[in-house]
Design a protein around this motif. Structure first.
Motif, short mmCIF file in Angstrom:
data_model
loop_
_atom_site.label_atom_id
_atom_site.label_comp_id
_atom_site.label_asym_id
_atom_site.label_seq_id
_atom_site.Cartn_x
_atom_site.Cartn_y
_atom_site.Cartn_z
N LEU A 44 -23.14 9.34 3.71
CA LEU A 44 -24.15 10.11 2.98
C LEU A 44 -23.57 11.26 2.19
N PHE A 45 -22.31 11.66 2.51
CA PHE A 45 -21.78 12.90 1.97
C PHE A 45 -20.45 12.69 1.28
N THR A 46 -20.05 13.69 0.50
CA THR A 46 -18.80 13.64 -0.25
C THR A 46 -17.65 14.16 0.60
N ILE A 47 -16.45 14.12 0.02
CA ILE A 47 -15.26 14.56 0.73
C ILE A 47 -15.36 16.00 1.22
N GLU A 48 -16.01 16.86 0.42
CA GLU A 48 -16.10 18.27 0.79
C GLU A 48 -16.94 18.47 2.05
N ASP A 49 -17.82 17.54 2.34
CA ASP A 49 -18.75 17.71 3.46
C ASP A 49 -18.47 16.80 4.66
N LYS A 50 -17.63 15.78 4.49
CA LYS A 50 -17.51 14.78 5.55
C LYS A 50 -16.95 15.36 6.84
N THR A 51 -16.04 16.34 6.74
CA THR A 51 -15.50 16.95 7.96
C THR A 51 -16.59 17.72 8.70
N MET A 52 -17.35 18.50 7.95
CA MET A 52 -18.44 19.27 8.53
C MET A 52 -19.47 18.34 9.19
N ILE A 53 -19.78 17.24 8.51
CA ILE A 53 -20.79 16.33 9.02
C ILE A 53 -20.31 15.63 10.29
N ALA A 54 -19.07 15.14 10.27
CA ALA A 54 -18.54 14.45 11.45
C ALA A 54 -18.44 15.40 12.64
N ALA A 55 -17.99 16.64 12.38
CA ALA A 55 -17.89 17.62 13.46
C ALA A 55 -19.28 17.97 13.99
N THR A 56 -20.25 18.08 13.10
CA THR A 56 -21.62 18.34 13.51
C THR A 56 -22.16 17.21 14.37
N PHE A 77 -32.44 15.10 0.73
CA PHE A 77 -32.38 13.67 1.02
C PHE A 77 -31.28 13.36 2.04
N GLN A 78 -30.06 13.84 1.79
CA GLN A 78 -28.95 13.55 2.69
C GLN A 78 -29.15 14.17 4.07
N ILE A 79 -29.61 15.42 4.08
CA ILE A 79 -29.78 16.11 5.36
C ILE A 79 -30.87 15.46 6.20
N ALA A 80 -31.96 15.07 5.55
CA ALA A 80 -33.06 14.43 6.28
C ALA A 80 -32.65 13.07 6.82
N GLN A 81 -31.95 12.28 5.99
CA GLN A 81 -31.46 10.98 6.45
C GLN A 81 -30.50 11.15 7.63
N PHE A 82 -29.60 12.11 7.50
CA PHE A 82 -28.63 12.39 8.55
C PHE A 82 -29.32 12.80 9.85
N SER A 83 -30.32 13.65 9.75
CA SER A 83 -31.01 14.17 10.94
C SER A 83 -31.68 13.06 11.73
N VAL A 84 -32.33 12.14 11.01
CA VAL A 84 -33.00 11.03 11.70
C VAL A 84 -31.97 10.10 12.34
N LEU A 85 -30.90 9.79 11.61
CA LEU A 85 -29.86 8.92 12.16
C LEU A 85 -29.16 9.55 13.35
N ALA A 86 -29.04 10.90 13.35
CA ALA A 86 -28.36 11.61 14.43
C ALA A 86 -29.05 11.41 15.77
N LEU A 87 -30.36 11.18 15.75
CA LEU A 87 -31.09 10.96 17.00
C LEU A 87 -30.62 9.70 17.72
N THR A 88 -29.99 8.78 16.96
CA THR A 88 -29.46 7.56 17.57
C THR A 88 -28.40 7.88 18.61
N PHE A 89 -27.68 8.98 18.42
CA PHE A 89 -26.62 9.33 19.35
C PHE A 89 -27.18 9.73 20.72
N ILE A 90 -28.34 10.35 20.73
CA ILE A 90 -28.98 10.69 22.00
C ILE A 90 -29.40 9.41 22.71
N VAL A 91 -29.93 8.45 21.94
CA VAL A 91 -30.32 7.15 22.50
C VAL A 91 -29.11 6.46 23.11
#
Length: 562
Positions: free
Chosen positions: A207-219, A25-39
């Motif tokens: 979408l993510f917890t403290i353990e993942d927020k750094t990884m997600i933001a860097a990604t 759920f989180q990864i799929a939501q993140f992936s779709v939202l990430a396309l906004t950055f290309i826009v």
């Protein structure tokens, strides 16, 4: 008896942990939202390709005009067609000048750039850069209003509505019949695009917890960099077409909004923090199903935690459940005025504004002046964008090993130093070939540094603001960024007349601004805060650790000298 309130709040991170932190759920939501950055990247940087500064000179006079001006059969006159006038060279009297009677001649052809189509040259020079400034003014308007709306009414609703308006404004701009219409639509596009990106980024992080927020933001930073690089082949693919076709190609990426309407959910963190339990239940049920976990266990945890937030002492609350009434404690009810009245919030905001301005100004300057580097226009852009990928890869590695502030300061100083060195070498070196080579190398190193720094500040800023100030805080960063965007387009005009000035200002500014970062709290290793008191405790805990470490070394020194 007066109603009393307990001051506990649902631990949203524990809910996400029960849900499975890195579930489908989180990864799929993140992936779709990430396309906004290309826009967003396409909208921000398309002026580089649709607003190419062409080579220009006055169009040739016709034979009739030459005859009327008595130049046709007079060999004592020579006409020289300059950029903004026709110079009449004579052998026996003072030279004369004529205006461009037939307009201008452009290379490449007129339709390739809105600059040439609308004749934004000579006395209208700078009008093309003004459209980018208007775009940034739109972003500033959006940064002042949209974050408040999304914190109050929710992330998704505002994001979707304004994304549709953004798409319409971009399509309209591609068919603009004249400069005033183009400029007005560029302003509207700027308002809408900033309104699209801020809630999108916030939803991704939430979408993510403290353990993942750094990884997600860097990604996210890496995805942005790859998105910027992808514009180069897209622009080159359409480089023989008109600027209108190029503009449509870039804005067409915005159709992703129709996927978001159907697929994206509201931020669970925002819903739970604001006590909207019915909406949260629906989304949690979907998330549990997609992640393959038991919904009832997760929901019982939410209901148990939310019970502590129910007002007590009122008879009419007896029959209500946590799903119907959740009243957040007073300490969570903060607003924009907190940025002024709270000393810690005020200091954070001032420093974020300064560093956001320098990052944005420098980052955009590199792209705006890429055409002034020697070599192919599209290759220069590609190399500049490629260094953004390299910079974000270095950032991705360092952000997990070192503090946010230290890493960001390192990259800002690297970029600033490269810019200063470029200016120094301009005055020291003699060979123009060597100077051009040094400029390219230093520009690429500078881009590496500032792209990494700019990514970190977007990770760091939402980490040091509490939940109900987070979107406002990110909006403040957006404000400083849009001010930098407003100023940066003119760097490509200034560099033609004073080549060393843009690099000197941004180089020195980045070095000085980087030292202010060490006055801020460090967020690495902490959960996203819910109140300003949590942020203050970070600084107190850090000072206590430093003091303990200092005392430990002092005791060790005393023992060694006994």
């Amino acid at each position: 008896m007066a109603a009393t309130r307990k001051t506990s709040l649902i631990d949203v991170d524990s809910v996400f942990t029960s849900l499975k932190p890195r579930g489908f759920f989180q990864i799929a939501q993140f992936s779709v939202l990430a396309l906004t950055f290309i826009v967003y990247a396409a909208s921000l940087l398309k002026i580089i390709f649709i607003g190419i500064l062409p080579e220009v000179k006055c169009a040739n006079l016709t034979e009739t005009q030459l005859s009327d001006l008595k130049f046709a059969d007079d060999s004592s006159f020579t006409l020289k067609y300059e950029k903004c006038h026709i110079e009449v060279l004579t052998f026996n009297q003072t030279n004369q000048t004529l205006p461009c009677l037939n307009g201008y001649s452009y290379t490449p052809e007129r339709s390739r750039s809105f600059v040439s189509e609308f004749d934004l040259v000579c006395d209208k020079e700078g009008f093309s850069e003004l459209t980018q400034t208007l775009y940034s003014v739109g972003g500033l308007i959006s940064s002042l209003t949209v974050p408040i709306m999304t914190d109050k009414y929710g992330r998704k609703k505002i994001h979707i509505i304004l994304s549709i308006v953004f798409l319409g404004s971009g399509i309209g701009l591609s068919f603009a019949p004249d400069y005033p219409t183009f400029a007005a639509l560029r302003l509207l596009e700027g308002i809408m695009c900033q309104a699209v990106i801020v809630p999108s980024f916030t939803m991704m992080l939430e979408l993510f917890t403290i353990e993942d927020k750094t990884m997600i933001a860097a990604t996210t930073g890496l995805l942005w960099a790859f998105g910027v690089v992808s514009l180069a082949p897209l622009a080159y693919l359409f480089h023989t077409f008109s600027w209108r076709i190029n503009s449509l190609a870039f804005i067409s990426l915005g159709v992703i909004v129709f996927v978001e309407i159907w697929y994206i959910e509201e931020s669970l963190r925002w819903l739970l923090t604001n006590g909207k339990m019915k909406e949260s239940k629906k989304i949690l049920r979907r998330a549990a199903k997609e992640n393959g976990v038991n919904f009832d266990d997760i929901w019982s945890t939410c209901v148990k935690a939310s019970s502590a937030l129910l007002p007590t002492g009122k008879e009419n609350d007896i029959d209500k459940t946590p799903e119907d009434v959740i009243v957040p404690p007073e300490e969570y009810k903060v607003g924009v005025k907190t940025l002024i009245t709270d000393g810690t919030a005020r200091l954070i905001t001032i420093i974020i504004l300064i560093n956001g301005l320098m990052n944005s100004l420098t980052y955009n300057m590199f792209y705006m002046t890429a055409a002034q580097l020697s070599g192919n226009y599209y290759l220069n852009y590609f190399l500049t964008a490629l260094m953004e990928v390299v910079g974000n890869l270095f950032m991705f590695y360092m952000i997990f090993k070192y503090e946010r502030r230290t890493t960001m300061a390192f990259f800002q100083i690297l970029s600033g130093s490269a810019l200063i060195m470029s200016v120094i070498f301009t005055f020291i070196l003699q060979s123009q070939v060597v100077i051009d080579t040094v400029h390219i190398v230093m520009s690429l190193i500078g881009m590496l540094g500032i792209s990494a720094s700019y990514c970190i500040i977007w990770l760091y800023t939402p980490e040091i603001y509490p939940t109900n100030l987070r979107n406002v805080g990110v909006g403040m960063l957006g404000i400083s960024g849009t001010i930098g965007n407003m100023l940066s387009p003119f760097s490509r005009v200034v560099v033609l007349y004073i080549p060393w000035l843009p690099s000197s200002v941004t180089g020195a500014g980045n070095i000085l601004a980087s030292f202010l970062l060490f006055l801020l709290p460090e967020s690495r290793g902490h959960q996203l805060p819910s109140t300003m008191d949590e942020v203050r405790r970070w600084k107190e805990e850090r000072l206590e650790k430093k003091l303990a470490l200092k005392n430990r070394y002092a005791d060790k020194y005393d023992d060694e000298n006994l």
